[in-house]
Design a protein around this motif. Sequence first.
Motif, mmCIF file in Angstrom:
data_model
loop_
_atom_site.group_PDB
_atom_site.id
_atom_site.type_symbol
_atom_site.label_atom_id
_atom_site.label_comp_id
_atom_site.label_asym_id
_atom_site.label_seq_id
_atom_site.Cartn_x
_atom_site.Cartn_y
_atom_site.Cartn_z
ATOM 1 N N ARG A 195 4.637 3.198 6.460
ATOM 2 C CA ARG A 195 5.502 4.120 7.191
ATOM 3 C C ARG A 195 5.000 5.549 7.052
ATOM 4 O O ARG A 195 5.568 6.460 7.599
ATOM 5 N N GLY A 220 0.837 -1.199 0.000
ATOM 6 C CA GLY A 220 0.000 0.000 0.000
ATOM 7 C C GLY A 220 0.871 1.247 0.000
ATOM 8 O O GLY A 220 2.107 1.150 0.021
ATOM 9 N N PRO A 221 0.224 2.409 -0.002
ATOM 10 C CA PRO A 221 0.981 3.661 -0.009
ATOM 11 C C PRO A 221 1.871 3.759 1.221
ATOM 12 O O PRO A 221 1.460 3.376 2.320
ATOM 13 N N GLY A 222 3.067 4.238 1.009
ATOM 14 C CA GLY A 222 3.965 4.481 2.138
ATOM 15 C C GLY A 222 4.569 3.229 2.755
ATOM 16 O O GLY A 222 5.149 3.292 3.835
ATOM 17 N N THR A 223 4.486 2.087 2.088
ATOM 18 C CA THR A 223 5.072 0.871 2.659
ATOM 19 C C THR A 223 6.544 0.729 2.271
ATOM 20 O O THR A 223 7.168 -0.280 2.593
HETATM 21 N N1 LIG Z 1 13.206 0.704 5.934
HETATM 22 C C1 LIG Z 1 12.933 2.001 6.047
HETATM 23 N N2 LIG Z 1 13.509 2.726 7.025
HETATM 24 C C2 LIG Z 1 13.241 4.030 7.190
HETATM 25 N N3 LIG Z 1 12.387 4.729 6.411
HETATM 26 C C3 LIG Z 1 11.777 4.073 5.428
HETATM 27 C C4 LIG Z 1 12.007 2.684 5.183
HETATM 28 N N4 LIG Z 1 11.222 2.302 4.142
HETATM 29 C C5 LIG Z 1 10.565 3.401 3.750
HETATM 30 N N5 LIG Z 1 10.893 4.461 4.511
HETATM 31 C C6 LIG Z 1 10.334 5.828 4.414
HETATM 32 O O1 LIG Z 1 8.917 5.703 4.394
HETATM 33 C C7 LIG Z 1 8.321 6.656 3.522
HETATM 34 C C8 LIG Z 1 7.457 5.931 2.472
HETATM 35 O O2 LIG Z 1 8.294 5.168 1.634
HETATM 36 P P1 LIG Z 1 8.072 5.114 0.064
HETATM 37 O O3 LIG Z 1 7.847 6.462 -0.493
HETATM 38 O O4 LIG Z 1 9.183 4.305 -0.496
HETATM 39 O O5 LIG Z 1 6.715 4.289 0.022
HETATM 40 P P2 LIG Z 1 5.904 3.795 -1.257
HETATM 41 O O6 LIG Z 1 5.438 2.424 -0.936
HETATM 42 O O7 LIG Z 1 6.742 3.943 -2.477
HETATM 43 O O8 LIG Z 1 4.701 4.798 -1.257
HETATM 44 P P3 LIG Z 1 3.798 5.298 -2.504
HETATM 45 O O9 LIG Z 1 3.202 4.079 -3.111
HETATM 46 O O10 LIG Z 1 2.804 6.171 -1.882
HETATM 47 O O11 LIG Z 1 4.740 5.996 -3.419
HETATM 48 C C9 LIG Z 1 9.464 7.428 2.904
HETATM 49 O O12 LIG Z 1 9.627 8.601 3.634
HETATM 50 C C10 LIG Z 1 10.665 6.521 3.103
HETATM 51 O O13 LIG Z 1 11.862 7.266 3.215
#
Ligand SMILES: Nc1ncnc2c1ncn2[C@@H]1O[C@H](COP(=O)(O)OP(=O)(O)OP(=O)(O)O)[C@@H](O)[C@H]1O
Length: 610
Positions: free
Chosen positions: A364, A190-193
Amino acid sequence: MTAAASLADLAAWQAAGWLRPLDVALARFLHDTAPTAPPDLLLAAALLSRLESAGHSALPLDDLPGTAAELLDWPAEALNALSQALATRPLQPQAWAGCAAVEADPPDDEGGTPLVLANDRLALRRHWRDEGDIARQLRARAAASLPVDEAQATAWLGRLFPPRADGDVDWQRRAGEVALRGRFTLVTGGPGTGKTWTAARLLVLLQALRGRGGPDGPPAPWLRVGLAAPTGKAAARLKQSIQQALQGLRPALGPLAGEALDPWADALPPARTLHALLGPRPGTRRFRHDATNPLPLDLLIVDEASMVHLALMARLLDALPSTARLVLLGDPDQLASVEAGAVLADLCAAPVLVPRTVALRESRRFQGAIGALAQAMHGGDGAAALAALRGDASGALALQSPRDATAVLPLAVQGYRPMLQALQGPGTPAERARAALQAFEAFRLLCALREGPWGVDGLNGAVERALADAGLLRRSGEWYTGRPVMLSRNQPALGLFNGDIGLVLPADDGTPRAWFAEGEALHAVAVGRLEQVQTAFAMTVHKSQGSEFGHVALVLPPEDGPLLTRELVYTGLTRARERFTLVAPQPALLARAVARRTRREGGLRARLAP
Ligand SMILES: Nc1ncnc2c1ncn2[C@@H]1O[C@H](COP(=O)(O)OP(=O)(O)OP(=O)(O)O)[C@@H](O)[C@H]1O
């Protein structure tokens, strides 16, 4: 019963608005080109075409009209008419053999009939072919097992994915292991995972372990990397997130890398839309890059894979060299593509791809009220979703249940005021456009429907009037200052694609331009060059995929219907970064929607089955 009777029924259903002219035209075409096509096949073909426009790539034949009731937004009257037609002309697919319009269980993907009958489903030949191509390509990619320098791999995985403090399985690291060893990796969540966070690390990992030009030779050249997404917006976000993640990595990489990764990271290509990457050939369904002219890439990362439809995925796999690695990122719980197919959901369900799939589950970004609501929706718990909306004390969630759609207008005026004020503020047109485009990201009105007072069409007009009444814009003709416009077709010559959104503002010489942001860059396009645009104060949830806004107001209609699904409300909600307002004249419909899963009929799952 005769073919003529079937065609007459279909013409009547078209006149009633239940079928499109195109649906009936397919049945007529089959009748003209294959006069022996049985009447029930003509009926089925028109229904298949109608279903195709709703995203399905096949018509299941075993339970009509039950399927039609579930899959089509048809009134009871239409379903009755279909039942009656089927009572006099029951579907008899076994009798279709030998007819020149359809081929049953084709041995391979060659052949010329427009329709294919397989696994108790009727499909258009081109979808059948695309499904076969995708399945073949992915099976081959999934089977590849690449050699890895284990010591190096362990060292780099350790650097990029430090052990978790809680000792839980690190699925992000697992994605690194999968990507290293094969040519296909699917990262879902999902978003932000943390999908793009992970993708940035996969990039570094694969660059670091790209091997040498011989046993003792110098390091091989840097991998040629492609970053892409189905829409311009999503592509821009992918590049931005990858850059951010790489920035965060630099301190750790510098002293450890042995050789500097920085120059490579700085030279990363821009993320592009899949169409731009493949190079459209105007007037055809084909692209410049295909199997005979493959993409010059060693690694391709594609974000928002849920929006990739069958034909695009087939063309992409066709154009990607068999030696290249493909990493798909996406959220299978979001709405499927507007065009036919539910490719990502089908890939997630394919046993053959399980070893190549990593699901990230820990959000996250959404930990507060929006996260709790997303979780309730995701779990199909409508009561919990409503309770979360009603009981929120943080100010992040709100529920409005007005009787009249005009009740959302104050919200829209408040939400779009900063954007319109930025356009009228000081500075050059470019400076004002940039500030306004940024302010426009702070709020968006999303609708479940296109038509009617609760839909995009009705609300766009109403919002325009309300903003004019509030003195925020002057509607002087079509291209008034402050009009947000969304492209509804690709215009590759302008570098603009379906779904891109710009704002209208006159240039220095007073001529109206539409201003589009592409990452840091700003394009001003003479409005006369835009071929097909629609106003975008209100947009459908479908069109909002791949975008995020500070505050989202999601407008549901007062009546229930098959379009109101869990995927729709979940996608609408997860576009919101900070605030979410549900506008639902009947809040109970939220619970109904959350309980209703999208069903997409197609043949890809069967083609990917063991
Ligand atoms: N293992 C981790 N440790 C610390 N921060 C993390 C980790 N994984 C992700 N983050 C942080 O969590 C936030 C969300 O991550 P990310 O943007 O990669 O998610 P996403 O799944 O690509 O979301 P979306 O689908 O909305 O683009 C970012 O700020 C990222 O830096």
